[in-house]
Design a protein around this motif. Structure first.
Motif, mmCIF file in Angstrom:
data_model
loop_
_atom_site.group_PDB
_atom_site.id
_atom_site.type_symbol
_atom_site.label_atom_id
_atom_site.label_comp_id
_atom_site.label_asym_id
_atom_site.label_seq_id
_atom_site.Cartn_x
_atom_site.Cartn_y
_atom_site.Cartn_z
ATOM 1 N N UNK A 1 40.953 -4.411 -27.405
ATOM 2 C CA UNK A 1 39.863 -4.644 -28.364
ATOM 3 C C UNK A 1 40.067 -3.809 -29.627
ATOM 4 N N UNK A 2 40.532 -2.583 -29.472
ATOM 5 C CA UNK A 2 40.802 -1.749 -30.641
ATOM 6 C C UNK A 2 41.840 -2.390 -31.557
ATOM 7 N N UNK A 3 42.875 -2.969 -30.954
ATOM 8 C CA UNK A 3 43.924 -3.609 -31.746
ATOM 9 C C UNK A 3 43.380 -4.818 -32.497
ATOM 10 N N UNK B 1 41.471 1.396 -14.947
ATOM 11 C CA UNK B 1 42.641 0.905 -15.683
ATOM 12 C C UNK B 1 42.342 -0.364 -16.479
ATOM 13 N N UNK B 2 41.581 -1.273 -15.888
ATOM 14 C CA UNK B 2 41.226 -2.511 -16.590
ATOM 15 C C UNK B 2 40.339 -2.217 -17.790
ATOM 16 N N UNK B 3 39.420 -1.278 -17.636
ATOM 17 C CA UNK B 3 38.538 -0.911 -18.744
ATOM 18 C C UNK B 3 39.336 -0.309 -19.896
ATOM 19 N N UNK B 4 40.323 0.523 -19.556
ATOM 20 C CA UNK B 4 41.155 1.131 -20.590
ATOM 21 C C UNK B 4 41.978 0.059 -21.303
ATOM 22 N N UNK B 5 42.570 -0.837 -20.535
ATOM 23 C CA UNK B 5 43.378 -1.906 -21.121
ATOM 24 C C UNK B 5 42.527 -2.763 -22.065
ATOM 25 N N UNK B 6 41.340 -3.133 -21.602
ATOM 26 C CA UNK B 6 40.448 -3.950 -22.434
ATOM 27 C C UNK B 6 40.043 -3.204 -23.703
ATOM 28 N N UNK B 7 39.793 -1.917 -23.564
ATOM 29 C CA UNK B 7 39.394 -1.126 -24.722
ATOM 30 C C UNK B 7 40.506 -1.013 -25.751
ATOM 31 N N UNK B 8 41.727 -0.801 -25.292
ATOM 32 C CA UNK B 8 42.866 -0.697 -26.199
ATOM 33 C C UNK B 8 43.162 -2.038 -26.864
ATOM 34 N N UNK C 1 47.564 1.453 -33.141
ATOM 35 C CA UNK C 1 46.771 0.729 -32.137
ATOM 36 C C UNK C 1 47.668 -0.077 -31.211
ATOM 37 N N UNK C 2 48.689 -0.695 -31.769
ATOM 38 C CA UNK C 2 49.617 -1.482 -30.960
ATOM 39 C C UNK C 2 50.438 -0.591 -30.032
ATOM 40 N N UNK C 3 50.886 0.548 -30.539
ATOM 41 C CA UNK C 3 51.702 1.453 -29.731
ATOM 42 C C UNK C 3 50.912 2.001 -28.542
ATOM 43 N N UNK C 4 49.646 2.299 -28.746
ATOM 44 C CA UNK C 4 48.825 2.837 -27.655
ATOM 45 C C UNK C 4 48.666 1.810 -26.535
ATOM 46 N N UNK C 5 48.422 0.556 -26.902
ATOM 47 C CA UNK C 5 48.293 -0.500 -25.909
ATOM 48 C C UNK C 5 49.619 -0.735 -25.199
ATOM 49 N N UNK C 6 50.693 -0.758 -25.958
ATOM 50 C CA UNK C 6 52.021 -1.008 -25.388
ATOM 51 C C UNK C 6 52.419 0.081 -24.403
ATOM 52 N N UNK D 1 40.273 -5.557 -33.239
ATOM 53 C CA UNK D 1 39.285 -5.146 -34.228
ATOM 54 C C UNK D 1 39.959 -4.541 -35.449
ATOM 55 N N UNK D 2 41.019 -3.786 -35.238
ATOM 56 C CA UNK D 2 41.743 -3.194 -36.355
ATOM 57 C C UNK D 2 42.354 -4.275 -37.239
ATOM 58 N N UNK D 3 42.939 -5.291 -36.625
ATOM 59 C CA UNK D 3 43.490 -6.398 -37.398
ATOM 60 C C UNK D 3 42.399 -7.081 -38.221
ATOM 61 N N UNK D 4 41.235 -7.279 -37.604
ATOM 62 C CA UNK D 4 40.126 -7.894 -38.326
ATOM 63 C C UNK D 4 39.650 -7.054 -39.493
ATOM 64 N N UNK D 5 39.573 -5.754 -39.289
ATOM 65 C CA UNK D 5 39.144 -4.849 -40.359
ATOM 66 C C UNK D 5 40.127 -4.877 -41.529
ATOM 67 N N UNK D 6 41.422 -4.877 -41.219
ATOM 68 C CA UNK D 6 42.420 -4.888 -42.289
ATOM 69 C C UNK D 6 42.404 -6.213 -43.043
#
Length: 238
Positions: A112-114, A103-110, A213-218, A116-121
């Motif tokens: 990080x995805x958010x 669960x912690x790995x999934x949370x961290x991954x989601x 990305x935000x919805x998946x984490x939320x 990173x996405x903000x940085x890319x945009x």
């Protein structure tokens, strides 16, 4: 009063995503049995050695399984050995290794995805920072998505929300920006800028990507939709 062409007070971004999920192949959560599209579920990749790993972009080759539960539900399933049993049935008794901290790995991954996405945009020129720049773009009707740090002041957020409503020809509505799960320190680190409190996206595709990305984490954290800003839909189309 300004009336931009083809403008709606609410966006069809969420509806577009639902339509794509509905039109594509459905996945089934190995724990709940519920079905959904790839945007709605999380993929677990099974390595050749039987290690169960989170596949944040759902692109890893080989075998996989899908999850559609919150972090709390996943933690209970792991503690009660239900996830191990569900995966064993799905893969016909194959020897699998489920990490206790999945669960912690999934949370961290989601998370990080958010970020990173903000940085890319931002690097693509789709994301703008700074109260004055955002307010100007919002009043011109150029903003498709508006976000505020978790610890942003109510006064600062309300002023930008109002500028967005003015530019969206939505005065009197409850249109407002998203109160993010990240505070200003986390946003500043993610974007490599000092004191990031407010941010806006001026590209519709970028708004959709960040919203996803935000919805998946939320969803995984089990947060209510209201935590994103008390609105079901906080993007707009121009």
């Amino acid at each position: 009063m300004r009336t931009p062409p083809n403008e709606r007070l609410t966006s069809d971004i969420a509806e577009d995503r639902k339509a794509r999920s509905a039109s594509g192949p459905e996945r089934k959560c190995v724990l709940s049995g519920n079905h959904g599209g790839r945007d709605d579920l999380l993929r677990l990749a099974i390595s050749p050695d039987g290690d169960v790993l989170f596949d944040p972009r759902a692109k890893a080759p080989g075998r996989g399984a899908w999850l559609g539960v919150s972090r709390g539900e996943l933690e209970q399933a792991i503690a009660k050995k239900k996830l191990r049993g569900a995966l064993a049935r799905a893969f016909k008794g194959a020897a699998l290794s489920v990490p206790d901290d999945l669960p912690e790995r999934i949370d961290n991954g989601l998370f990080r995805n958010l970020t990173e996405r903000l940085g890319l945009e931002m690097r693509a020129g789709h994301l703008i920072l700074g109260t004055e720049k955002i307010a100007t773009a919002a009043r011109k009707g150029e903003v498709h998505w508006l976000g505020h740090a978790a610890d942003a002041s109510a006064d600062g957020t309300s002023k930008l929300d109002q500028a967005w409503r003015v530019g969206s020809d939505a005065e009197g509505s409850d249109l407002k920006g998203v109160r993010l799960l990240l505070d200003r320190e986390a946003l500043s680190v993610a974007l490599g800028r000092a004191n990031v409190v407010h941010l806006a996206l001026v590209d519709r595709g970028a708004a959709e990507r960040v919203e996803l990305a935000l919805a998946r984490l939320t969803r995984f954290r089990g947060e209510a939709e209201a935590s994103l800003g008390d609105d079901e839909d906080m993007t707009k189309e121009v």
